[in-house]
Design an enzyme around this catalytic site. Structure first.
Site, PDB file in Angstrom:
ATOM      1  N   HIS A 195       0.845  -1.200   0.000  1.00 37.32           N
ATOM      2  CA  HIS A 195       0.000   0.000   0.000  1.00 37.32           C
ATOM      3  C   HIS A 195       0.877   1.246   0.000  1.00 37.32           C
ATOM      4  O   HIS A 195       2.077   1.179   0.246  1.00 37.32           O
ATOM      5  CB  HIS A 195      -0.916   0.020   1.228  1.00 37.32           C
ATOM      6  N   LYS A 236      -0.686   5.023   4.486  1.00 40.39           N
ATOM      7  CA  LYS A 236      -1.609   4.098   5.158  1.00 40.39           C
ATOM      8  C   LYS A 236      -1.195   3.926   6.619  1.00 40.39           C
ATOM      9  O   LYS A 236      -0.047   3.637   6.929  1.00 40.39           O
ATOM     10  CB  LYS A 236      -1.631   2.749   4.423  1.00 40.39           C
TER      11      LYS A 236
HETATM   12  N1  NAD Z   1     -12.799  -0.605   3.151  1.00 41.76           N
HETATM   13  C1  NAD Z   1     -12.253  -0.132   2.026  1.00 41.76           C
HETATM   14  O1  NAD Z   1     -12.599  -0.554   0.901  1.00 41.76           O
HETATM   15  C2  NAD Z   1     -11.200   0.947   2.128  1.00 41.76           C
HETATM   16  C3  NAD Z   1     -10.591   1.485   0.986  1.00 41.76           C
HETATM   17  C4  NAD Z   1      -9.686   2.533   1.146  1.00 41.76           C
HETATM   18  C5  NAD Z   1      -9.396   3.011   2.416  1.00 41.76           C
HETATM   19  N2  NAD Z   1      -9.981   2.444   3.503  1.00 41.76           N
HETATM   20  C6  NAD Z   1      -9.780   2.967   4.871  1.00 41.76           C
HETATM   21  O2  NAD Z   1     -10.606   4.111   5.012  1.00 41.76           O
HETATM   22  C7  NAD Z   1     -10.018   5.032   5.922  1.00 41.76           C
HETATM   23  C8  NAD Z   1      -9.875   6.394   5.232  1.00 41.76           C
HETATM   24  O3  NAD Z   1      -9.041   6.279   4.092  1.00 41.76           O
HETATM   25  P1  NAD Z   1      -8.646   7.575   3.222  1.00 41.76           P
HETATM   26  O4  NAD Z   1      -7.709   7.052   2.191  1.00 41.76           O
HETATM   27  O5  NAD Z   1      -9.842   8.341   2.800  1.00 41.76           O
HETATM   28  O6  NAD Z   1      -7.823   8.418   4.331  1.00 41.76           O
HETATM   29  P2  NAD Z   1      -7.583   9.993   4.373  1.00 41.76           P
HETATM   30  O7  NAD Z   1      -6.535  10.193   5.417  1.00 41.76           O
HETATM   31  O8  NAD Z   1      -7.366  10.538   3.000  1.00 41.76           O
HETATM   32  O9  NAD Z   1      -8.982  10.588   4.894  1.00 41.76           O
HETATM   33  C9  NAD Z   1      -9.451  10.456   6.199  1.00 41.76           C
HETATM   34  C10 NAD Z   1     -10.208  11.751   6.521  1.00 41.76           C
HETATM   35  O10 NAD Z   1     -10.880  11.597   7.768  1.00 41.76           O
HETATM   36  C11 NAD Z   1     -10.811  12.843   8.442  1.00 41.76           C
HETATM   37  N3  NAD Z   1     -11.067  12.643   9.870  1.00 41.76           N
HETATM   38  C12 NAD Z   1     -10.203  12.354  10.855  1.00 41.76           C
HETATM   39  N4  NAD Z   1     -10.846  12.224  12.033  1.00 41.76           N
HETATM   40  C13 NAD Z   1     -12.153  12.431  11.767  1.00 41.76           C
HETATM   41  C14 NAD Z   1     -13.331  12.374  12.552  1.00 41.76           C
HETATM   42  N5  NAD Z   1     -13.295  12.115  13.867  1.00 41.76           N
HETATM   43  N6  NAD Z   1     -14.528  12.593  11.951  1.00 41.76           N
HETATM   44  C15 NAD Z   1     -14.590  12.850  10.628  1.00 41.76           C
HETATM   45  N7  NAD Z   1     -13.502  12.902   9.822  1.00 41.76           N
HETATM   46  C16 NAD Z   1     -12.309  12.685  10.396  1.00 41.76           C
HETATM   47  C17 NAD Z   1      -9.405  13.369   8.127  1.00 41.76           C
HETATM   48  O11 NAD Z   1      -9.328  14.776   8.322  1.00 41.76           O
HETATM   49  C18 NAD Z   1      -9.272  12.968   6.658  1.00 41.76           C
HETATM   50  O12 NAD Z   1      -9.713  13.996   5.787  1.00 41.76           O
HETATM   51  C19 NAD Z   1      -8.682   4.381   6.358  1.00 41.76           C
HETATM   52  O13 NAD Z   1      -8.914   3.662   7.558  1.00 41.76           O
HETATM   53  C20 NAD Z   1      -8.384   3.405   5.225  1.00 41.76           C
HETATM   54  O14 NAD Z   1      -7.592   2.307   5.648  1.00 41.76           O
HETATM   55  C21 NAD Z   1     -10.873   1.430   3.376  1.00 41.76           C
END
Ligand code: NAD
Length: 238
Positions: A135, A139
């Site tokens: 990844h 991450k």
């Molecule tokens: N299940 C899936 O298919 C899948 C796919 C991609 C990513 N993910 C997971 O999803 C999550 C997010 O990934 P991403 O790539 O968008 O990350 P990212 O860091 O780009 O975005 C996360 C966002 O959440 C915000 N945030 C932090 N605390 C918060 C809160 N308490 N309330 C609301 N917003 C808050 C941050 O400011 C940020 O903008 C990670 O845990 C990642 O591992 C899952």
């Protein structure tokens, strides 16, 4: 459908684009800079909430949605030790919950292939199995939630493995998951069975985040007016 997006980072933005294309409206968007807008009154305007934040914030957000009887689709990884509590809360509140380590259609098909391959390999003790995931460097959790799902599927089927470990291990009962962090990889997972005679390897490579985002919106559409816990297997009818 009215949706709430909790987390407006890479995934939240990608989900917003797909949701708009499919005719849905984001009636609430919450990110780190407007957390005070996450109120019971605001969340109840949504038919479904979609939560993609971080391993540390997901539990509180999911709990908040369920306590307010708003169904929630959660993609945040790294918090699954609390999943059973949230499944129970969904039932108690007569609300819907979908949590998936990976929302992409391709990965969920890959999961089914992984299970079948592990079944076939259960009687083939000459093969050693290892998992690897690659990844992007931003991450936060390792191994990936998807790799943990793949490992648990293998452990379920393969009698000779007892537990997964996030390192190379020479213990026969350990299932090794190797995690590599390289930019700009959106996510690649390998399951490899090796013997002295040959190797069999299955690989899933995500080219971008669109697959995860589409899957999350499909899950939200599925969840509207449903009660209880579901996975992508049900959403995709696999
Ligand atoms: N299940 C899936 O298919 C899948 C796919 C991609 C990513 N993910 C997971 O999803 C999550 C997010 O990934 P991403 O790539 O968008 O990350 P990212 O860091 O780009 O975005 C996360 C966002 O959440 C915000 N945030 C932090 N605390 C918060 C809160 N308490 N309330 C609301 N917003 C808050 C941050 O400011 C940020 O903008 C990670 O845990 C990642 O591992 C899952």
């Amino acid at each position: 459908m009215n949706i709430a997006l909790i987390g407006y980072g890479k995934m939240g933005k990608a989900i917003h684009e797909i949701a708009k294309e499919r005719g849905h409206e984001a009636v609430l968007i919450i990110d780190a800079d407007n957390l005070s807008d996450l109120t019971p009154e605001n969340i109840r305007k949504a038919d479904v909430a979609i939560e993609f934040t971080s391993p540390h914030t997901a539990y509180n957000n999911v709990k908040f949605c369920l306590e307010n009887k708003v169904p929630v689709v959660c993609g945040s990884t790294g918090w699954l030790d609390k999943l059973d509590e949230m499944k129970a809360l969904a039932t108690e509140k007569q609300t819907g919950l979908i949590v998936a380590s990976n929302f992409s259609v391709g990965v969920n098909i890959f999961f089914e292939v992984n299970k079948r391959l592990a079944q076939l390999m259960n009687g083939q003790s000459n093969y050693e199995v290892t998992l690897k995931e690659i990844h992007h460097t931003a991450k936060k959790d390792a191994p990936s939630g998807t790799a943990i799902s793949l490992a648990e599927q293998v452990l379920e089927e393969l009698g000779r493995k007892d537990k997964w470990v996030n390192e190379e291990s020479a213990q026969p009962g350990d299932l090794s998951i190797i995690s590599e962090r390289i930019d700009p990889a959106p996510g690649t997972h390998f399951v490899k069975y090796s013997s002295a005679i040959d190797d069999i390897e299955i690989i899933h490579t995500a080219h971008n985040r669109t697959g995860f985002a589409l899957g999350a919106v499909l899950a939200a559409e599925f969840l509207k007016n449903k009660v209880g816990f579901f996975g992508m297997k049900e959403v995709l009818n696999l």
